[in-house]
Design an enzyme around this catalytic site. Sequence first.
Site, PDB file in Angstrom:
ATOM      1  N   GLY A  42       0.256  37.690  33.196  1.00 34.09           N
ATOM      2  CA  GLY A  42      -0.056  38.628  34.277  1.00 34.09           C
ATOM      3  C   GLY A  42      -1.247  38.177  35.103  1.00 34.09           C
ATOM      4  O   GLY A  42      -1.248  38.282  36.334  1.00 34.09           O
ATOM      5  N   CYS A  43      -2.262  37.646  34.441  1.00 36.93           N
ATOM      6  CA  CYS A  43      -3.479  37.210  35.146  1.00 36.93           C
ATOM      7  C   CYS A  43      -3.203  35.964  35.984  1.00 36.93           C
ATOM      8  O   CYS A  43      -3.738  35.811  37.080  1.00 36.93           O
ATOM      9  CB  CYS A  43      -4.602  36.964  34.148  1.00 36.93           C
ATOM     10  SG  CYS A  43      -5.060  38.478  33.252  1.00 36.93           S
ATOM     11  N   THR A  44      -2.358  35.086  35.463  1.00 39.30           N
ATOM     12  CA  THR A  44      -1.984  33.890  36.223  1.00 39.30           C
ATOM     13  C   THR A  44      -1.186  34.291  37.453  1.00 39.30           C
ATOM     14  O   THR A  44      -1.458  33.820  38.570  1.00 39.30           O
ATOM     15  CB  THR A  44      -1.176  32.912  35.347  1.00 39.30           C
ATOM     16  OG1 THR A  44      -1.978  32.536  34.214  1.00 39.30           O
ATOM     17  CG2 THR A  44      -0.775  31.668  36.128  1.00 39.30           C
ATOM     18  N   ALA A  47      -3.601  35.815  40.036  1.00 37.57           N
ATOM     19  CA  ALA A  47      -4.455  34.803  40.668  1.00 37.57           C
ATOM     20  C   ALA A  47      -3.653  33.943  41.645  1.00 37.57           C
ATOM     21  O   ALA A  47      -4.129  33.612  42.732  1.00 37.57           O
ATOM     22  CB  ALA A  47      -5.107  33.928  39.601  1.00 37.57           C
TER      23      ALA A  47
END
Length: 154
Positions: A42-44, A47
């Site tokens: 999710g964070c990738t 970003a």
Amino acid sequence: MLQAGDKAPEFDLPTDTGRVSLASLKGKKIILYFYPKDDTSGCTSQALQFSSEVEEFAKLGAVVVGVSKDSAASHAKFRLKHDITVELAADTTGEIVETYGAWVEKSMYGRKYMGIDRSTFLIDAEGVIREVWRKVKVPGHIKAVLTATKALKN
């Protein structure tokens, strides 16, 4: 709990390329987003989506800064691995994460724990919070932030 209309709390954090602070960005709009962990799915995705719009934000006089409790060295690896172009700030003590109300109790499979709530703050050129998104779901979020940034007058 911070909300639209509040003065944005000061931050001064290390990045993998130097430092970033509210004071150093005065006169620019800031998209300050908090995310749980470098190099997770999710964070990738978040970003990469912010990175894909970084030029659009720049045209609007806005800078995107992602914050997590990971180290600047972790951010450097994350940025290099995925070609991330937004600034990534390291809040290893969690002080800024807490100040912005992004350190919350979470629950997974019945187990409670503390962690970063995926949240985004749109800060105007005068340092005032204009929009807050909490419990962010990545799909569609970056477009919503871009739309809100376009609507800001300063």
